[in-house]
Design a protein around this motif. Structure first.
Motif, short mmCIF file in Angstrom:
data_model
loop_
_atom_site.label_atom_id
_atom_site.label_comp_id
_atom_site.label_asym_id
_atom_site.label_seq_id
_atom_site.Cartn_x
_atom_site.Cartn_y
_atom_site.Cartn_z
N SER A 227 -3.60 -15.89 -3.72
CA SER A 227 -4.09 -15.61 -5.18
C SER A 227 -3.30 -14.41 -6.19
O SER A 227 -2.79 -13.31 -5.36
CB SER A 227 -5.53 -15.43 -5.41
OG SER A 227 -6.07 -14.03 -5.16
N ARG B 251 -3.25 -8.90 -6.12
CA ARG B 251 -2.77 -10.02 -5.19
C ARG B 251 -3.30 -10.13 -4.12
O ARG B 251 -3.60 -9.04 -3.63
CB ARG B 251 -1.07 -10.08 -4.99
CG ARG B 251 -0.45 -10.26 -6.03
CD ARG B 251 1.05 -10.15 -5.92
NE ARG B 251 1.79 -10.58 -7.08
CZ ARG B 251 3.27 -10.12 -7.15
NH1 ARG B 251 3.70 -9.53 -6.29
NH2 ARG B 251 3.74 -10.54 -8.42
N SER B 252 -3.59 -11.29 -3.33
CA SER B 252 -4.14 -11.41 -2.05
C SER B 252 -3.69 -12.87 -1.38
O SER B 252 -3.48 -13.53 -2.11
CB SER B 252 -5.50 -11.19 -2.22
OG SER B 252 -6.38 -12.33 -2.64
N ALA B 253 -3.65 -12.43 -0.03
CA ALA B 253 -3.38 -13.86 0.66
C ALA B 253 -4.01 -13.88 1.78
O ALA B 253 -4.72 -12.59 2.35
CB ALA B 253 -1.77 -13.51 1.02
N SER C 179 -4.57 -7.70 0.83
CA SER C 179 -4.76 -7.49 -0.66
C SER C 179 -3.79 -6.25 -1.08
O SER C 179 -3.50 -5.53 -0.31
CB SER C 179 -6.35 -7.37 -0.88
OG SER C 179 -6.38 -6.79 -2.32
N CYS D 112 4.90 -11.99 2.98
CA CYS D 112 3.74 -11.75 2.31
C CYS D 112 3.52 -10.40 1.93
O CYS D 112 3.23 -9.85 1.09
CB CYS D 112 2.63 -12.37 3.02
SG CYS D 112 1.31 -13.20 2.37
N TRP E 229 5.27 -9.35 -0.93
CA TRP E 229 4.38 -9.86 -2.20
C TRP E 229 3.20 -9.22 -2.68
O TRP E 229 2.80 -9.05 -3.74
CB TRP E 229 4.07 -11.37 -1.82
CG TRP E 229 3.69 -12.18 -2.87
CD1 TRP E 229 4.55 -12.77 -4.15
CD2 TRP E 229 2.23 -12.42 -3.23
NE1 TRP E 229 3.38 -13.05 -4.94
CE2 TRP E 229 2.20 -13.16 -4.46
CE3 TRP E 229 1.15 -12.34 -2.21
CZ2 TRP E 229 1.00 -13.77 -4.85
CZ3 TRP E 229 -0.10 -12.99 -2.77
CH2 TRP E 229 -0.39 -13.65 -3.98
N LEU E 230 2.66 -8.63 -1.52
CA LEU E 230 1.15 -7.85 -1.81
C LEU E 230 1.25 -6.48 -2.29
O LEU E 230 0.57 -5.71 -2.95
CB LEU E 230 0.41 -7.99 -0.43
CG LEU E 230 0.02 -8.97 -0.16
CD1 LEU E 230 -0.80 -8.78 1.45
CD2 LEU E 230 -1.02 -9.57 -1.06
N VAL F 119 2.21 -4.55 -5.18
CA VAL F 119 2.22 -4.92 -6.88
C VAL F 119 2.91 -3.70 -7.56
O VAL F 119 3.07 -2.43 -7.20
CB VAL F 119 0.88 -5.12 -7.43
CG1 VAL F 119 0.21 -6.26 -6.70
CG2 VAL F 119 0.10 -3.91 -7.17
#
Lengths: 1049, 484
Positions: A579, A621-623, A648, B27, B30-31, B33
């Motif tokens: 997200s 953001r989180s996954a 997160s 990932c 990507w986290l 920010v």
């Protein structure tokens, strides 16, 4: 137009299988479709199929029948012999059918010779009957052996209720709508006391102030230094995706299918790092199969201000209280003379009969309306649902309203293996706050002040003395000009759901959700507003405008797998999700609006002097992933395990990923051999669960070292940057450890239903500020420290105390109770320091303090023995037991707890001959309140404003008076004392409703109407409280009465 | 069975697995920010501008009220030296009585400590990144300049904190000094003794001098770069002068002399970057043109933006109770007007002016469009002359007197040269008087008293000792840092 002929045939054939039962039994459909030689339709042909379907519909609507013959009959249950209403009767091969009426009778007409009728009803086996001629065909339906059973929607996937071990409570949409039609949460809190609305005595029934809720107690500190608001709010999941509170409040209640409260670790664990405060899962309606069905719900809602908690003096009493309070006494002869002049002026007004009812001025009876329309229908291949609604809430303060317009389209497309569902909804909301300002401004006005002068003009200022020091403004003044407080938002949400059934027991699911919300707000104060009295002409009038944009993107991919081997049943769910949430908000202010009607920011002559634009910007953001297993053996021994991993951007770089787990076990005792045959015990299920969830609640960038730029100063032509704070890369979410034991009982052939849960929940690593030595460069940083415990039980009981044979007429009683105690187990040094800071403040209300072993909601006050009858002074008890007249914050002790010890509800509902009635009382017992009214309007009453009547009757006046409150002439400010800590027990008639269903009347039977229902509701009709305190100080509370009509075509 | 089927399928789609693994590994990136309102340091220090902005930020903070913008110069520090005659209601009245525990004074001292360490934290994050940065991302000599400035400034701030919050080496060299913080972190830095702390300061200053050898201030002017711009930053000479100051404080006279001589030598060259202020800049037609701050002589000064908005509330009739000026009598004594006839000393002649009824200390006065506005001296070249004179007063008294006379000559006292035959003690007296005159309103005199552990502070009601010389460190520092 060209379309494939065979596709057309296919669609007709598939259309005829429109019926709920078969759709649920997918195997059957696959078999039937396959058996008829209709292979699964290729996706490429979908558009053709859609067109074909629409054409079919058109044909079916306009087609006329000739030379028909008639089939009638009655359908009953094979076991009980009861007639069955709502049974679908379809003619095979044609898109035509009907339903049985309330007596189980049906009638269908047809023109051609031989045909097959399909009788179906949820929970019963289908019956196929070949019919050659007119006649009466009575049919008995056999209940299905294998219970379809209720399912529990936990958001990402569903679980079978009878093998699930989590503590959840599900409320059906129908039930919600029975209790009220205001909004979803309003009804929910009346049904389940665990979902507790925090009393807001200030905001009252202001439709534009979001209520605050808690599920099973408080887990985090509220607003310690103003950095985070309501840290205890549960997580809201709307149709599988996270949603904000505003959206839920504005959601059309008629669209709700069900709400599930997830309370314990097993239920919450799949939401991992956000679930500590509990989860509220809301599912909206999905379109039903069949010909187009139009539902209309309309209501007119009347809100009446409830001012019964006010007990203000009248003009004569007020003046007398002023005189007794020594307002007109002075040692100085000249001053005394002046005072007497003021007194005489006021007395003149009193004698002239002025007794203004100030409370009545800003309030009104608001009559709002609500309309919602829902269209649904379709074949088993393509289903559609269209909703539209308008909700106009008119608050009890003049000019205060909230308007919500919403619309949505839901489409479902399904083939043998694949299902797509897309739901698009758009909400536009426009809310005005009252230009009349805060209600307390009116409550404090003196009743001897007249509203209009002799010429009938509104009075702007009152001045009974001769100098300006005694000048008091009229709060009504600003309401008469074009002051504007407006906030708006537009919300667009699109949720896509795709499902691929690879095998009977293996499914892949993909979802993608997009929500865009654009809030904005406008505050306009015209030049004549009293704020600008001393301003330069070009600065008179101000306009504040803010614009924001929030975008949430969520996606996930999941797999569902089930396996049966012997008596064992295994469900597995896996999911990965991702997200991205961004928020952006900008505001600015302009000034200089010469004309009251120039109410747009573009008319401002300049930006606000020395002002600068402001706002915020966030990215989060989180996954993560979920693995969830549900295993049951012989439907007796149940086991649940969940594992969630979340990464997160809000967590520290050193703790980017966190994992949460839960384990649950259950025992269906009723399925054991010794109880299996019992008629008395229908269900007896024991549940246990344990596990961890987390909550975030800290600003996104606290874990990350960041720099900011100076905004108003520079160095030698360069603008400098500086560190925003002391980053803590080890920062992680608060963890909550939940344990829950529960028991579900259903007795006496489903007549009695009970649920009991006991839980402990420990919040570990609570986020608090840590004081650092300033040599680190900063004074505090955030750290996971502190521990709090919530412990409590909840019990629900409902019983059908009476029902008629057909089950149509019944009376149901229900009651529930929830108890929770909160205790701080560990606090940080900086919290101790916070306590010291709080102690230094000279407040007349108890301030939040946090001490180990005490509740987070403790009311801190100095123990008081009451008022000394000799001199009217208060007697305090020191911590060491000594008695003193001196007040000291060192003697503050825990004098009460603002949270109720127990709260719950009790109520009934029933229906007799289509006439239904229901009522719910909610209660809270135990728990205390610091009576602010007594403190502000009696004890510390400023006699230049209006006061409570008790100032007159209950304050000490002369030696020997045994009074509750200090001397009337004492103008010192009373600090928090146990004298004002009162036990708060309340009983509220939260909801009353009556309705009449016209299903058996000719009105429905002989018209295009499928159903018609007229209802009346009332919310918060009365509140009995052990505490006499003013409720709704800045906005009054209201009583709501509503008349609603519900029709289906 | 099903699992086998699945397995076979997935074998065929190994690339899918690969893709999943790739997604999982990216990932973490990507986290990470990138907020707009606040810039993560990793990104901020990716480019040269980040370093420049961070330093500008520190200089901005340095001229803040808690630091050199008031309390570390003309405010608290100067009040402690008793050079002012305060009004009875002045906000500094308790500080002047050395009542450090009075709430307002305590808050002022806490604020100074906190802000100074905040600047240090801001320098530490810069140093953390500059040490691992690729020098190639910097243009010209900027890599060295940023690094040297940050390192030198950090040591300089620690030196001032040590001079405020720890006993002097003369009084108690083995007492615990202030923490010497070299990391941006939540970890608490331990204390070392005063002498050890001074060594750390000196080490860093030495390193800074070394790195700043590349400073463009040491080049000659070019058409497109005025090397005097560097005087507003912690330049090479600032590091050298600070080193002289640090050695002097420690009592290492050999090194103190060595570095002050370097400043003196540079200061006397033709075309020096910090030449003496010419008399023509003081004997001006209009008052606003007068260089009463002797701006050319600043080795390091702060470009104090918005200075007028601060100083006018202390040094003009707007000051009211908070006026910070010596009375006319006190000024007479300080500048030996009646005693020696030094009334024409520019520092007195141009340093005071009437504003309304009263005469105010005029050194910092900001005239509208004044050419010398917004300059706050932090290190003056004259300090090196005094340091050298103090060291040489015993071995080479004539040279010591000469050094003093050089400074005096540029203060319009050529006619009042000190005689060569002054005794060392008389020279010491003259140096003290010079400190009082030269650094009036600059907060240096207090440290002069403290360095010598003088029992007497002129104008103080009580005898001075560490109870006066050592300001209390904040309570939270003691409680949460375990300070002694």
């Amino acid at each position: 137009m060209i379309f494939n002929n065979s596709a057309f045939n296919n669609s007709v054939k598939i259309n005829m299988y429109m019926n709920k039962t078969r759709m649920l039994d997918r195997k059957w459909i696959a078999g039937q479709v396959g058996g008829n030689g209709l292979c699964c339709i290729k996706i490429k042909k979908q558009c053709v199929v859609i067109l074909a379907f629409m054409l079919t519909m058109a044909v079916s609507v306009f087609a006329r029948q000739e030379g028909e013959y008639v089939i009638t009959g009655k359908i009953t249950d094979v076991k009980t012999g009861e007639s069955l209403p709502g049974v679908s009767v379809q003619i095979e091969g044609v898109n035509k059918g009907t339903e049985t009426d309330s007596e189980g009778n049906y009638k269908i007409t047809h023109q051609s010779g031989k045909l097959t009728l399909i009788y179906s009803l949820l929970g019963y086996k289908n019956v196929y009957k070949e019919i050659a001629e007119s006649g009466i065909y009575n049919i008995s339906l056999t209940p299905q052996e294998t219970e379809i059973g209720e399912v529990i929607v936990i958001g990402a996937f569903t679980r079978k209720a009878n093998t699930y071990t989590g503590a959840v409570s599900t409320v059906k949409g129908e039930e919600l709508r029975r209790v009220g039609n205001q909004n979803v949460l309003q009804s929910l809190k009346n049904i389940d006391p665990v979902f507790l609305q925090i009393d807001n005595l200030t905001a009252g029934s202001n439709p534009n102030v979001l209520p605050d809720f808690q599920l099973r107690g408080q887990t985090g500190f509220s607003d310690l230094r103003g950095d985070q608001s309501n840290p205890n709010l549960p997580l809201f999941i709307l149709d599988g995706f996270e949603s904000d509170l505003t959206k839920i409040i504005d959601l059309d209640i008629n669209l709700v299918e069900s709400i599930t409260l997830l309370k314990d670790a097993t239920a919450k664990a799949i939401y991992g790092s956000k679930a500590a405060n509990g989860v509220v899962v809301i599912e909206t309606k999905r379109p039903a199969y069949g010909q187009i069905r139009i539902s209309y719900n309309g209501s007119s809602n009347i809100e009446i201000p409830d001012l019964t908690s006010y007990n203000l003096t009248n003009a004569a009493e007020k003046l007398e209280a002023e005189r007794l309070g020594g307002l007109y006494f002075s040692d100085n002869a000249e001053t005394l003379l002046n005072y007497q002049l003021i007194y005489n002026n006021k007395l003149k007004e009193v004698l002239a009969g002025v007794n203004t009812d100030w409370l009545a001025q800003p309030v009104r009876t608001g009559t709002g309306q609500k309309h919602s329309l829902y269209l649904e229908g379709g074949s088993d291949q393509l289903l559609y649902g269209v909703d539209m609604s308008y909700n106009n809430i008119l608050g009890v303060m003049k000019g205060s309203d909230r308007n919500t317009f919403s619309g949505g389209i839901s489409l479902t497309y399904r083939t043998k293996k694949v299902l797509f569902r897309n739901k698009l909804s758009v909400v536009y909301n426009e809310a005005h706050d009252s230009p009349w300002g805060a209600f307390e401004n009116y409550a404090q006005m003196n009743p001897y002040s007249r509203l209009y002068d002799e010429q009938g003009r509104l009075v702007q200022y009152y001045n009974y003395g001769q100098n300006n020091a005694t000048k008091v403004g009229n709060p009504m003044w600003n309401a008469t000009i074009n002051t504007k407080y407006l906030s708006k938002y537009t919300d667009i949400t699109n949720n896509l759901y795709a499902e691929w059934s690879v095998l009977d027991n293996l499914r892949f699911i993909g979802r993608f959700g997009l929500t865009k919300k654009s809030p904005s707000s406008d505050i306009f104060k015209p030049a004549s507003h009293t704020d600008f009295v001393n301003y330069d002409i070009f600065q008179k009038g101000s306009y504040y405008k803010s614009n924001g944009e929030n975008l949430n993107l969520n996606g996930d991919l999941g797999v569902n797998y089930s396996l049966t081997f012997g008596k064992n049943l295994l469900f597995f769910n896996g999911q990965v999700n991702i997200s991205n949430i961004t928020g952006d908000n900008v505001y600015m202010e302009a000034e200089g609006f010469p004309n009251d009607n120039m109410d747009h920011i573009i008319f401002g002559t300049q930006y606000k002097k020395d002002g600068s634009p402001g706002g915020y910007e966030t990215v989060s953001r989180s996954a993560g992933g979920i693995a969830s297993i549900n295993y049951s053996h012989n439907n007796r021994y149940l086991f649940d395990a969940n594992y969630r991993i979340t990464g997160s951007s809000e967590f520290g770089a050193n703790n980017r990923w966190g994992s949460f787990w839960s384990l649950g076990a259950g025992w269906n005792i009723h399925n054991e051999s010794f109880l299996k045959e019992s008629k008395q015990i229908n269900q007896l299920k024991l549940r246990f669960s344990t596990g961890y969830t987390g909550s975030q609640g800290f600003s996104t960038y606290e874990a990350l070292a960041t720099v900011k730029y100076f905004t108003n100063t520079s160095y030698n032509g360069a603008i400098g940057s500086y560190l925003a704070g002391l980053a803590n890369p080890n920062l992680q979410w608060q963890k909550k450890y939940d344990q829950n034991v529960g028991l579900d009982i259903v007795l006496f052939n489903n007549l009695l239903n009970a649920r009991f849960d006991y839980y402990t929940a420990t919040t570990e690593g609570m986020l608090t500020d840590i004081t650092t030595p300033q040599s680190t460069g900063f004074t505090t940083y955030r750290e996971n420290l502190g521990e709090a415990e919530n412990r409590g039980y909840e019990a629900h009981l409902s019983a059908r105390v009476w029902e008629s044979k057909s089950k149509r007429n019944y009376i149901r009683l229900f009651a529930s109770v929830a108890q929770n105690t909160n205790k701080l187990k560990k606090i940080s040094e900086s919290l101790r320091q916070f306590n010291n800071e709080q102690d230094e403040k000279l407040s007349n209300l108890p301030l939040a303090r946090y001490e180990e072993g005490q509740s987070m909601n403790t009311i801190w006050a100095v123990t008081s023995l009451g008022i000394d009858p000799v001199n009217g002074k208060e007697i305090f008890v020191k911590k060491n037991g000594e008695i003193t007249y001196e007040y000291s914050t060192g003697d503050l002790v825990a004098s009460g707890d603002a949270q109720p010890k127990i709260n719950g509800n009790i109520g009934f509902n029933g229906e007799i001959h289509n006439f239904g009635i229901g009522a719910i009382f909610t209660y809270r017992l135990g728990g205390q309140i610091y009576n602010q009214t007594l403190i502000d309007k009696v004890e510390n009453a400023d006699l230049s404003y209006n006061t409570d009547r008790r100032v007159f009757t209950d304050r000490w006046q002369k030696p020997g008076d045994v009074a509750l409150y200090k001397s009337i002439t004492d103008r010192s400010s009373t600090r928090p004392t146990s004298r004002f800590v009162e036990d708060c027990n309340t009983l509220t008639l939260a909801s009353v409703n009556v309705y009449y269903d016209f299903r058996d009347s000719g009105l429905v039977k002989n018209s295009f109407l499928k159903s018609l229902k007229v209802s009346a509701y009332s919310n918060d009709l009365f509140i009995l409280s052990s505490v006499k305190t003013e409720r709704g100080t800045s906005y009054p509370f209201s009583r709501m009465v509503s008349v609603a009509i519900q029709a289906i075509f | 069975m099903i699992i086998m089927q699945l397995y076979r399928k997935s074998i065929n789609r190994l690339w899918l697995l690969g893709a999943v693994l790739f997604v999982a590994s990216s990932c973490n990136d990507w986290l990470e920010v990138r907020p707009k309102s606040e810039i993560p340091t990793d990104i901020h220090f990716e480019r040269e501008s980040g370093y420049a902005d961070q330093l500008a930020g520190v200089y901005t903070a340095l001229y803040g009220i808690p630091l050199y913008g008031c309390d570390m110069s003309f405010g608290l520090m100067e009040v402690l030296s008793q050079n002012y005659d305060l009004n009875t209601n002045s906000v500094y009245r308790y500080a002047a009585m050395y009542n450090y525990n009075e709430t307002g004074t305590k808050a002022r001292i806490d604020r100074l400590w906190t802000m100074a360490y905040n600047c240090i934290a801001n320098l530490n994050i810069l140093l953390e990144y500059v040490n691992k940065a690729d020098p190639a991302i910097f243009s010209d000599n900027h890599y060295e300049q940023y690094k040297g400035e940050a390192l030198g400034l950090r040591a300089f701030l620690h030196l001032d904190l040590l001079r405020i919050f720890s006993p002097s080496p003369v009084s108690n060299p083995n007492a615990l000094g202030i923490p010497y913080v070299t990391e941006y972190s939540t970890a608490v830095t331990g204390q070392k003794t005063v002498n050890e702390t001074l060594d750390l300061i000196i080490n860093d200053l030495n390193a800074a001098v070394d790195i700043l050898k590349a400073d463009s201030i040491r080049n000659s002017n070019t058409y497109y770069a005025d090397r005097r711009e560097r005087l507003k930053y912690f330049n090479y000479y600032a590091a050298v002068a600070a080193l002289a100051r640090a050695y002097m404080y420690k009592g290492d006279k050999i090194n103190a002399l060595k570095y002050s001589e370097e400043i003196i030598a540079e200061g006397e060259t033709f075309n020096s970057v910090f030449p003496w202020t010419h008399y023509s800049a003081l004997e001006t037609t209009y008052e606003y043109e007068c260089n009463r701050i002797f701006s050319t002589e600043h080795i390091f000064s702060l470009a104090y933006s918005g200075m007028d908005n601060v100083v006018k509330y202390y040094f003009t009739s707007l000051a009211g109770d908070n006026d910070l000026s010596p009375s006319e009598n006190k000024a007479d004594v300080i500048f030996e007007r009646t005693a020696k006839g030094y009334g024409n000393d520019y520092r007195m002649l141009k340093g005071f002016a009437y504003d309304g009824e009263k005469k105010y200390f005029w050194k910092y006065h900001q005239y509208e469009n004044g050419p010398y506005n917004e300059r706050l001296p932090i290190i003056r070249k004259s300090e090196s002359y005094y340091i050298a004179a103090e060291i040489l007063k015993d071995s080479e008294p004539a040279r010591a007197v000469e050094l003093l006379n050089i400074v005096r000559s540029y203060r319009n006292l050529s006619a009042f040269s000190l005689p060569d035959n002054l005794t060392p003690d008389e020279i010491r007296q003259e140096i003290y008087k010079e400190y009082r005159k030269e650094f009036l309103g600059e907060g240096q005199l207090f440290f002069y008293y403290k360095r010598l552990n003088s029992a007497r502070i002129e104008g103080a009601a009580v005898n001075a000792n560490d109870a006066i010389y050592v300001l209390p460190i904040p309570d939270n520092e003691i409680e949460f840092g375990g300070r002694k």
